[in-house]
Motif scaffolding. Sequence first.
Motif, PDB file in Angstrom:
ATOM      1  N   ASP A   1       6.341   3.543   9.789  1.00 63.98           N
ATOM      2  CA  ASP A   1       5.052   3.870  10.392  1.00 63.98           C
ATOM      3  C   ASP A   1       4.442   5.045   9.657  1.00 63.98           C
ATOM      4  O   ASP A   1       5.149   5.908   9.156  1.00 63.98           O
ATOM      5  CB  ASP A   1       5.189   4.147  11.895  1.00 63.98           C
ATOM      6  N   MET A   2       3.114   5.019   9.560  1.00 62.64           N
ATOM      7  CA  MET A   2       2.364   6.076   8.888  1.00 62.64           C
ATOM      8  C   MET A   2       0.890   5.911   9.228  1.00 62.64           C
ATOM      9  O   MET A   2       0.506   4.870   9.758  1.00 62.64           O
ATOM     10  CB  MET A   2       2.583   6.039   7.378  1.00 62.64           C
ATOM     11  N   PRO A   3       0.075   6.891   8.903  1.00 58.69           N
ATOM     12  CA  PRO A   3      -1.363   6.742   9.140  1.00 58.69           C
ATOM     13  C   PRO A   3      -1.901   5.517   8.390  1.00 58.69           C
ATOM     14  O   PRO A   3      -1.487   5.228   7.259  1.00 58.69           O
ATOM     15  CB  PRO A   3      -1.954   8.037   8.574  1.00 58.69           C
ATOM     16  N   GLU A   4      -2.807   4.792   9.029  1.00 55.43           N
ATOM     17  CA  GLU A   4      -3.309   3.527   8.469  1.00 55.43           C
ATOM     18  C   GLU A   4      -3.901   3.709   7.074  1.00 55.43           C
ATOM     19  O   GLU A   4      -3.726   2.851   6.209  1.00 55.43           O
ATOM     20  CB  GLU A   4      -4.352   2.933   9.412  1.00 55.43           C
ATOM     21  N   ASN A   5      -4.569   4.831   6.816  1.00 59.30           N
ATOM     22  CA  ASN A   5      -5.217   5.028   5.512  1.00 59.30           C
ATOM     23  C   ASN A   5      -4.203   5.191   4.373  1.00 59.30           C
ATOM     24  O   ASN A   5      -4.571   5.125   3.205  1.00 59.30           O
ATOM     25  CB  ASN A   5      -6.184   6.210   5.550  1.00 59.30           C
ATOM     26  N   LEU A   6      -2.923   5.362   4.680  1.00 60.90           N
ATOM     27  CA  LEU A   6      -1.899   5.503   3.636  1.00 60.90           C
ATOM     28  C   LEU A   6      -1.131   4.206   3.384  1.00 60.90           C
ATOM     29  O   LEU A   6      -0.398   4.101   2.402  1.00 60.90           O
ATOM     30  CB  LEU A   6      -0.915   6.616   4.010  1.00 60.90           C
ATOM     31  N   ILE A   7      -1.283   3.228   4.244  1.00 60.73           N
ATOM     32  CA  ILE A   7      -0.485   1.999   4.135  1.00 60.73           C
ATOM     33  C   ILE A   7      -0.773   1.250   2.841  1.00 60.73           C
ATOM     34  O   ILE A   7       0.135   0.751   2.192  1.00 60.73           O
ATOM     35  CB  ILE A   7      -0.669   1.121   5.384  1.00 60.73           C
ATOM     36  N   ASP A   8      -2.052   1.187   2.409  1.00 57.94           N
ATOM     37  CA  ASP A   8      -2.374   0.471   1.171  1.00 57.94           C
ATOM     38  C   ASP A   8      -1.704   1.086  -0.050  1.00 57.94           C
ATOM     39  O   ASP A   8      -1.526   0.423  -1.069  1.00 57.94           O
ATOM     40  CB  ASP A   8      -3.885   0.422   0.966  1.00 57.94           C
ATOM     41  N   MET A   9      -1.305   2.352   0.043  1.00 57.62           N
ATOM     42  CA  MET A   9      -0.619   3.020  -1.066  1.00 57.62           C
ATOM     43  C   MET A   9       0.836   2.568  -1.202  1.00 57.62           C
ATOM     44  O   MET A   9       1.512   2.953  -2.149  1.00 57.62           O
ATOM     45  CB  MET A   9      -0.664   4.534  -0.877  1.00 57.62           C
ATOM     46  N   GLN A  10       1.320   1.751  -0.269  1.00 62.47           N
ATOM     47  CA  GLN A  10       2.720   1.324  -0.278  1.00 62.47           C
ATOM     48  C   GLN A  10       2.966   0.128  -1.198  1.00 62.47           C
ATOM     49  O   GLN A  10       4.095  -0.319  -1.336  1.00 62.47           O
ATOM     50  CB  GLN A  10       3.185   0.999   1.141  1.00 62.47           C
ATOM     51  N   GLY A  11       1.923  -0.423  -1.800  1.00 65.56           N
ATOM     52  CA  GLY A  11       2.091  -1.534  -2.732  1.00 65.56           C
ATOM     53  C   GLY A  11       1.570  -2.843  -2.164  1.00 65.56           C
ATOM     54  O   GLY A  11       1.007  -2.902  -1.070  1.00 65.56           O
ATOM     55  N   ASP A  12       1.778  -3.916  -2.926  1.00 67.51           N
ATOM     56  CA  ASP A  12       1.246  -5.232  -2.566  1.00 67.51           C
ATOM     57  C   ASP A  12       2.034  -5.920  -1.470  1.00 67.51           C
ATOM     58  O   ASP A  12       1.482  -6.683  -0.697  1.00 67.51           O
ATOM     59  CB  ASP A  12       1.223  -6.149  -3.792  1.00 67.51           C
ATOM     60  N   ASN A  13       3.317  -5.696  -1.397  1.00 67.44           N
ATOM     61  CA  ASN A  13       4.171  -6.433  -0.452  1.00 67.44           C
ATOM     62  C   ASN A  13       4.330  -5.685   0.863  1.00 67.44           C
ATOM     63  O   ASN A  13       5.442  -5.382   1.300  1.00 67.44           O
ATOM     64  CB  ASN A  13       5.533  -6.721  -1.078  1.00 67.44           C
ATOM     65  N   VAL A  14       3.187  -5.423   1.504  1.00 68.24           N
ATOM     66  CA  VAL A  14       3.156  -4.699   2.774  1.00 68.24           C
ATOM     67  C   VAL A  14       2.203  -5.425   3.716  1.00 68.24           C
ATOM     68  O   VAL A  14       1.160  -5.911   3.300  1.00 68.24           O
ATOM     69  CB  VAL A  14       2.664  -3.247   2.567  1.00 68.24           C
ATOM     70  N   CYS A  15       2.601  -5.504   4.987  1.00 68.86           N
ATOM     71  CA  CYS A  15       1.699  -6.037   6.010  1.00 68.86           C
ATOM     72  C   CYS A  15       1.839  -5.190   7.267  1.00 68.86           C
ATOM     73  O   CYS A  15       2.831  -4.487   7.443  1.00 68.86           O
ATOM     74  CB  CYS A  15       1.981  -7.505   6.304  1.00 68.86           C
ATOM     75  N   LEU A  16       0.827  -5.258   8.124  1.00 72.98           N
ATOM     76  CA  LEU A  16       0.859  -4.508   9.368  1.00 72.98           C
ATOM     77  C   LEU A  16       1.723  -5.223  10.394  1.00 72.98           C
ATOM     78  O   LEU A  16       1.749  -6.453  10.455  1.00 72.98           O
ATOM     79  CB  LEU A  16      -0.555  -4.335   9.932  1.00 72.98           C
ATOM     80  N   GLY A  17       2.437  -4.450  11.209  1.00 69.34           N
ATOM     81  CA  GLY A  17       3.261  -5.005  12.262  1.00 69.34           C
ATOM     82  C   GLY A  17       4.727  -5.027  11.874  1.00 69.34           C
ATOM     83  O   GLY A  17       5.115  -4.572  10.792  1.00 69.34           O
ATOM     84  N   ALA A  18       5.535  -5.564  12.786  1.00 67.53           N
ATOM     85  CA  ALA A  18       6.979  -5.627  12.557  1.00 67.53           C
ATOM     86  C   ALA A  18       7.553  -6.827  13.290  1.00 67.53           C
ATOM     87  O   ALA A  18       7.171  -7.108  14.427  1.00 67.53           O
ATOM     88  CB  ALA A  18       7.650  -4.346  13.037  1.00 67.53           C
ATOM     89  N   GLU A  19       8.420  -7.534  12.630  1.00 70.38           N
ATOM     90  CA  GLU A  19       9.200  -8.630  13.217  1.00 70.38           C
ATOM     91  C   GLU A  19      10.612  -8.526  12.677  1.00 70.38           C
ATOM     92  O   GLU A  19      10.865  -7.870  11.671  1.00 70.38           O
ATOM     93  CB  GLU A  19       8.599  -9.995  12.864  1.00 70.38           C
ATOM     94  N   SER A  20      11.525  -9.206  13.312  1.00 68.31           N
ATOM     95  CA  SER A  20      12.927  -9.175  12.888  1.00 68.31           C
ATOM     96  C   SER A  20      13.129  -9.992  11.619  1.00 68.31           C
ATOM     97  O   SER A  20      12.690 -11.150  11.552  1.00 68.31           O
ATOM     98  CB  SER A  20      13.815  -9.736  13.995  1.00 68.31           C
ATOM     99  N   PRO A  21      13.838  -9.449  10.633  1.00 65.53           N
ATOM    100  CA  PRO A  21      14.163 -10.228   9.440  1.00 65.53           C
ATOM    101  C   PRO A  21      15.129 -11.382   9.739  1.00 65.53           C
ATOM    102  O   PRO A  21      15.256 -12.303   8.954  1.00 65.53           O
ATOM    103  CB  PRO A  21      14.782  -9.204   8.489  1.00 65.53           C
ATOM    104  N   GLU A  22      15.781 -11.322  10.882  1.00 68.29           N
ATOM    105  CA  GLU A  22      16.687 -12.409  11.275  1.00 68.29           C
ATOM    106  C   GLU A  22      15.912 -13.657  11.681  1.00 68.29           C
ATOM    107  O   GLU A  22      16.428 -14.761  11.578  1.00 68.29           O
ATOM    108  CB  GLU A  22      17.579 -11.963  12.439  1.00 68.29           C
ATOM    109  N   THR A  23      14.674 -13.492  12.152  1.00 68.84           N
ATOM    110  CA  THR A  23      13.909 -14.619  12.677  1.00 68.84           C
ATOM    111  C   THR A  23      12.597 -14.887  11.946  1.00 68.84           C
ATOM    112  O   THR A  23      11.977 -15.926  12.163  1.00 68.84           O
ATOM    113  CB  THR A  23      13.577 -14.398  14.169  1.00 68.84           C
ATOM    114  N   HIS A  24      12.155 -13.962  11.089  1.00 70.86           N
ATOM    115  CA  HIS A  24      10.860 -14.095  10.443  1.00 70.86           C
ATOM    116  C   HIS A  24      10.936 -13.743   8.959  1.00 70.86           C
ATOM    117  O   HIS A  24      11.862 -13.071   8.515  1.00 70.86           O
ATOM    118  CB  HIS A  24       9.835 -13.170  11.105  1.00 70.86           C
ATOM    119  N   TYR A  25       9.911 -14.160   8.231  1.00 68.88           N
ATOM    120  CA  TYR A  25       9.661 -13.717   6.871  1.00 68.88           C
ATOM    121  C   TYR A  25       8.154 -13.607   6.717  1.00 68.88           C
ATOM    122  O   TYR A  25       7.405 -13.807   7.678  1.00 68.88           O
ATOM    123  CB  TYR A  25      10.323 -14.621   5.830  1.00 68.88           C
ATOM    124  N   VAL A  26       7.654 -13.258   5.529  1.00 69.55           N
ATOM    125  CA  VAL A  26       6.231 -13.008   5.352  1.00 69.55           C
ATOM    126  C   VAL A  26       5.663 -13.939   4.283  1.00 69.55           C
ATOM    127  O   VAL A  26       6.246 -14.102   3.212  1.00 69.55           O
ATOM    128  CB  VAL A  26       5.979 -11.529   4.951  1.00 69.55           C
TER     129      VAL A  26
END
Length: 121
Positions: free
Chosen positions: A25-50
């Motif tokens: 988690d971080m301020p929304e205006n910094l999320i785009d700085m995390q690179g291309d393979n980023v999306c908003l939200g969270a799901e379990s890697p055991e049950t989901h992928y992107v």
Amino acid sequence: MHTSWGNEMIFTQYNEQGRILFHGDMPENLIDMQGDNVCLGAESPETHYVVNREFVKRKQSPVRLHGMSLQNIPVGSLIKINGASYLATESVCNLNFTYPGTYRVAVECFPYLDFTTEFVV
């Protein structure tokens, strides 16, 4: 799916195959700085992928058990027997256990859910 926590936005980092690596988690205006393979939200890697920055449920494995034979194995899957790993080069694997005991068998083929079973010999 959670997307915010106070003034912070929850994000997910994933790899080129869509496998979820971690959440943060971080301020929304910094999320785009995390690179291309980023999306908003969270799901379990055991049950989901992107896919295309959207969470997708992982499908059931096509692997089926018929007696002592694993069938419909996607070639390239990883077959694990009590922790030892084997690469599937065919769609069928006939199991034969020499010694008495409990054998845990798993077939991993992302993005499918893992197939797991147990044999007591």
